[in-house]
Every structure is written in structure tokens, then in C-alpha cells.
Design an enzyme around this catalytic site. Structure first.
Site, PDB file in Angstrom:
ATOM      1  N   TRP A   1      41.035  12.512  16.763  1.00  0.00           N
ATOM      2  CA  TRP A   1      39.636  12.510  17.141  1.00  0.00           C
ATOM      3  C   TRP A   1      39.206  11.274  17.919  1.00  0.00           C
ATOM      4  O   TRP A   1      38.123  11.240  18.492  1.00  0.00           O
ATOM      5  CB  TRP A   1      38.768  12.590  15.867  1.00  0.00           C
TER       6      TRP A   1
ATOM      7  N   HIS B   1      42.991  20.605  18.009  1.00  0.00           N
ATOM      8  CA  HIS B   1      42.288  19.318  18.041  1.00  0.00           C
ATOM      9  C   HIS B   1      41.833  18.957  16.630  1.00  0.00           C
ATOM     10  O   HIS B   1      41.766  19.805  15.733  1.00  0.00           O
ATOM     11  CB  HIS B   1      41.090  19.387  18.986  1.00  0.00           C
ATOM     12  N   ALA B   2      41.541  17.676  16.440  1.00  0.00           N
ATOM     13  CA  ALA B   2      40.996  17.230  15.161  1.00  0.00           C
ATOM     14  C   ALA B   2      39.711  17.990  14.868  1.00  0.00           C
ATOM     15  O   ALA B   2      38.900  18.241  15.772  1.00  0.00           O
ATOM     16  CB  ALA B   2      40.733  15.729  15.196  1.00  0.00           C
TER      17      ALA B   2
ATOM     18  N   GLY C   1      48.904  10.887  15.614  1.00  0.00           N
ATOM     19  CA  GLY C   1      48.263  10.802  14.305  1.00  0.00           C
ATOM     20  C   GLY C   1      48.875   9.705  13.466  1.00  0.00           C
ATOM     21  O   GLY C   1      49.492   8.767  13.982  1.00  0.00           O
TER      22      GLY C   1
ATOM     23  N   GLU D   1      53.389  10.129  18.478  1.00  0.00           N
ATOM     24  CA  GLU D   1      52.690   8.864  18.761  1.00  0.00           C
ATOM     25  C   GLU D   1      51.836   8.566  17.545  1.00  0.00           C
ATOM     26  O   GLU D   1      50.822   9.222  17.315  1.00  0.00           O
ATOM     27  CB  GLU D   1      51.851   8.989  20.044  1.00  0.00           C
TER      28      GLU D   1
ATOM     29  N   CYS E   1      44.766   3.350  18.232  1.00  0.00           N
ATOM     30  CA  CYS E   1      46.123   3.094  17.728  1.00  0.00           C
ATOM     31  C   CYS E   1      46.687   1.792  18.275  1.00  0.00           C
ATOM     32  O   CYS E   1      47.419   1.089  17.572  1.00  0.00           O
ATOM     33  CB  CYS E   1      47.039   4.277  18.056  1.00  0.00           C
TER      34      CYS E   1
ATOM     35  N   GLU F   1      47.784  -0.176   8.634  1.00  0.00           N
ATOM     36  CA  GLU F   1      46.921  -0.073   9.809  1.00  0.00           C
ATOM     37  C   GLU F   1      45.458  -0.131   9.378  1.00  0.00           C
ATOM     38  O   GLU F   1      45.048   0.560   8.451  1.00  0.00           O
ATOM     39  CB  GLU F   1      47.189   1.225  10.552  1.00  0.00           C
TER      40      GLU F   1
END
Length: 461
Positions: free
Chosen positions: A134, A159-160, A210, A232, A266, A363
Site C-alpha cells: 500500500w 493490490h493491498a 512486502g 522485494e 522500504c 524494520e
């Protein structure tokens, strides 16, 4: 989300935006079949013919820039100005891809050792299934879809859930530009149905952006079907500040790197590793700048950061802060859950960050910065590489030759920025190592991830 569909919510107001019913299993099977049928016709087009449609998609994105940008901001919470920039980037990717594809996908003639004739072709393989997040509702789709379309493949998108409307709008934009119907198809489905897509024999590849956990799950499911994946995944990118860094440049870039896109990127700067000779100077300037960040309505003026995308994401981030503090970290600014409407979280800086704390190990997908002191450049690189992740990173020093050498020989990541913070560059590869995934996008690399590199030979007798 309910069992029967998806409800999108504005993270700035917590108001419901729209409802999208799930596809039935029959509708899903038909969608995959229709995409495959469209692919069978599309693959016969020349790269140049496909490129004209891809260029038209770029123009269609520009034409629909205002509507798509408003929708991205409403569904995800990013600043409206950054939504505009995202659409511009997407249009640029379309143009760049169309320009380089004829060369990148051209047949290659090889002389064989016995004097025979060899030919290498890059042939499309079929329907590629993309599961996308998203945080960049348009770019994440464009990044994988455009290169696969130019290569001659068909494309499916899950999609999210929170940006379902953006997925539907992108499909409209593609078809408005003249892309054949069904060649790019959005799937409004649940996780069980998604598994069925991966299992479908007509689907030849799977790409996911994700979390590492999602990567493990999707990678395993695709691997069981012997289907190639590009993953990714997340990261906790380290930005190293050396003794000879231009401190003003370093602080400005590091603040931008931490708060851009509401800190939900990310390849955002997340761990700031500063050599002890300039640690206090950097800390003072960095904390001052982070304290000055203006939070508010992402559609308003003079706002630096909007809300986080979802309530659960904000709670997860706050729990990472609390757990780190409980294990010895110290909050220098921010770190308190705000009251009122909207999923806002303050720009936060934490020091005394050590292994075993979420701020060191994990993260931080939001505006929280981990500040870490290193003895020297060698120690800083050791700390930077002391991570399960390896997507991006940065080095700040006035000696750029030294920085490039450090980056090329020692930084264990897929991307490194020197004296800057950046996002995607269409002519450079994008991707990571370790738990940040594998495979590359952009730079001509992405369009060869899901093709059949075919060897055709006539051998001399």
C-alpha cells in the site's frame, strides 16, 4: 475487511471511503483465463508496438494525475505533493521502459565454438501475478507491470486491501491508453483465493513486495509450484555519517530519508550510524530537525508528514518503541501515541540502541529513527552490515571516492546512496539481498526477470 469484501478507510480521518466485493471463485478463474487469452495475442506484437501502448499509458497517467493522486492520499495518507511526484515517476518509468526495451529485449547472435549459428531470444512466458503493498499505491504497480507488459507478458494484480481503489483506477488508466482488455487485471480476492492464483497452471511467475514473513509464505507457495519469484521485502537501512561529512547535508538528507512518505518506505533511512567524533553534533541537529517536523492533514499546505496508513501499523510501531525503551533505549523526541482522529505518529528519535531491541534488529515502518554511535568508519560499516536485511543504505563523507569504494566493496546491500537520500531511478537496478529478498527491478533488469532466455542453435556437423 469482511469475508465478503474490502472496505477502504481514510487514515487521516478514519472515515470509510468505499466497499469492494470479493470476486467469486468462478470470476477469479475466468479472470486468469481471460488474461492468458489476451497474452496469447499480445505476445505476437513487436516490442516497438508494445512500446507505443506503454508510452500511451504514461500519457494517460499524466492526464489522470489529479484524480489518481487524490485517491492515493485518501486511501494511504501520503502528502498530496508526494502523490503528484509518484504519478510523475510512474509516467517517467513508462517512457524510459518503452525507450530501452527494443535494445534490452533484442535477439542476440552468438558464434558457436564449432562454427555453427546461435541465437538468444527473450521470449514472454505468460501471466505474471503481482502481490503489491500500500505504501506506493501507483509506483509499486507500475514498477512490475510495465516491464512485464513490454516483455509481452500478461499481468495480474492483487493490490493491498487498503488501496483497492487505486488498483481499480490504474486498470482504468491502462485500458484508457489502449492496453488490450484483460491483459492487466486487478483481482479483489482473499488470501485463500490468492493461493489458488499461484497454483493456477496459467500463471507462470509471482512477484511480491512486502514483509519478509510474506516473502517466506509466498516464496514457499510459488516454489512448491516450481514458479519463479521476485521478492522485494523489508529492510532497516543504515545511513553512515563519517567524520568528514558535510553535517548540514547529512542532517537534511537523513531527516528526509526518515520521514518521506510518512516514514513508510522500504528503502527509508532507519538506522543512523554516526562515528563518535561527530556523534553529538549530528544528534543535536538531527533531533532539532525531527522535532520541527509538522504533522497534519496530508492535503494541506505546510505539512511535512501525514498519518500512518493503518491503525494496526501505528500500534505495531509504538510497541517497537516501547519494547526498545524497556530494553535500554532512550527517547530523544517523540515516542508518545497522540490522541484524536487519524493514525498519526510523531517523528521520533531513539538512542542507546543495541542488538536485541526492535529499533536495532527490525524494520521501523514509520517515522522512528534509531541513532547509533560507532567508533570509526570500520565500526560503522560493521554495525550497518549487522542486519538480517540488505536493501539500501547511505554514506555521508566529503571523500566521494572513498564512499564509492566502501559501498562497492563492503556495504552488503542492493543499493547505496552517497551524500543523499533517494528513491527509485528507472535506469538503475532496484532490489536487495539477505532477508530483503532477491531479483531486480528497473534498469533493464526487471523486464528480463520473467522471460524465457531461449537458446536456439544450429550446430556444424
Amino acid at each position: 475487511m469482511s469475508d465478503k469484501g474490502i472496505t477502504t478507510i481514510n487514515p487521516a480521518t478514519e472515515e470509510k471511503l468505499d466497499f469492494y466485493p470479493h470476486m467469486t471463485d468462478h470470476e477469479l478463474t475466468s479472470a486468469v483465463q481471460n488474461c492468458h487469452n489476451a497474452f496469447l495475442k499480445w505476445k505476437t506484437k513487436t516490442v516497438e508496438e508494445r512500446g507505443k501502448v506503454i508510452k500511451a499509458i504514461g500519457e494517460s497517467l499524466k492526464k489522470n494525475k489529479e484524480e489518481l493522486s487524490q485517491l492515493m492520499t485518501a486511501e494511504m495518507g501520503k502528502l498530496l505533493s508526494q502523490s503528484y511526484s509518484e504519478v510523475d515517476l510512474c509516467a517517467g518509468i513508462c517512457d524510459h521502459t518503452a525507450d530501452i526495451a527494443p535494445k534490452e529485449l533484442a535477439d542476440e547472435v552468438r558464434e558457436l565454438s564449432n562454427g555453427g549459428r546461435g541465437l538468444i531470444t527473450y521470449s514472454p512466458i505468460g501471466v505474471i501475478y503481482g502481490i503489491q503493498p500500500w505504501n506506493y499505491p501507483a509506483y509499486q504497480v507500475i514498477r512490475y507491470a510495465i516491464v512485464n507488459l513490454i516483455a509481452g507478458n500478461g499481468v495480474l494484480l492483487k493490490h493491498a486491501e487498503s488501496v483497492t481503489g487505486c488498483g481499480e483506477k490504474i486498470k482504468e488508466i491502462f485500458e484508457e491508453a489502449g492496453l488490450p482488455k484483460h491483459l492487466f487485471t486487478t483481482l479483489i480476492i482473499n488470501h485463500d483465493q490468492s493461493d489458488k492464483v499461484i497454483e493456477n497452471d496459467l500463471v507462470r511467475g509471482v512477484t511480491l513486495t512486502g514483509s519478509p514473513v510474506a516473502g517466506e509464505i509466498i516464496g514457499a507457495k510459488a516454489g512448491k509450484q516450481l514458479k519463479k519469484t521476485v521478492l522485494e521485502l523489508g529492510s532497516n537501512d543504515a545511513y553512515i555519517v563519517l567524520e568528514d561529512a558535510d553535517m548540514e547535508v547529512a542532517i537534511e538528507a537523513c531527516v528526509k530519508g526518515r520521514i518521506y512518505n510518512n516514514g513508510e518506505t522500504c528503502i527509508a533511512a532507519k538506522r543512523f550510524i554516526v562515528v563518535e567524533a561527530v556523534y553529538d553534533e549530528f544528534k543535536d541537529g538531527f533531533v532539532k530537525a525531527m522535532k520541527a517536523i509538522k504533522h497534519g492533514d496530508p492535503t494541506g499546505d505546510n505539512v511535512d508528514i501525514g498519518p500512518m496508513a493503518r491503525k494496526d501499523l501505528r500500534e505495531e510501531l509504538h510497541n517497537q518503541v516501547l519494547e526498545s525503551v524497556a530494553n535500554g533505549a532512550t527517547i530523544l523526541c517523540g515516542g508518545e501515541m497522540p490522541e484524536g482522529k487519524g493514525y498519526y505518529y510523531p517523528s521520533t528519535v531513539i538512542e542507546n540502541v543495541n542488538p536485541g531491541q526492535p529499533t536495532y534488529d527490525d524494520e521501523l515502518f514509520g517515522p522512528v529513527a534509531a541513532l547509533i554511535k560507532a567508533k570509526d568508519a570500520e565500526d560503522a560499516m560493521r554495525i550497518a552490515n549487522d542486519s538480517r536485511f540488505g536493501l539500501g543504505g547511505g554514506i555521508f563523507t566529503k571523500d566521494e571516492d572513498k564512499a564509492f569504494e566502501m559501498a562497492s566493496k563492503h556495504f552488503d546491500t542492493g543499493m547505496v546512496f552517497i551524500n543523499s537520500f533517494g528513491l527509485a531511478q528507472p535506469n538503475m537496478p532496484f532490489g536487495g539481498v539477505k532477508r530483503s529478498g532477491f531479483g531486480r527491478e528497473h534498469g533493464g533488469f526487471g523486464m528480463k526477470e520473467f522471460v524465457n532466455t531461449k537458446a536456439i542453435m544450429r550446430l556444424e556437423s
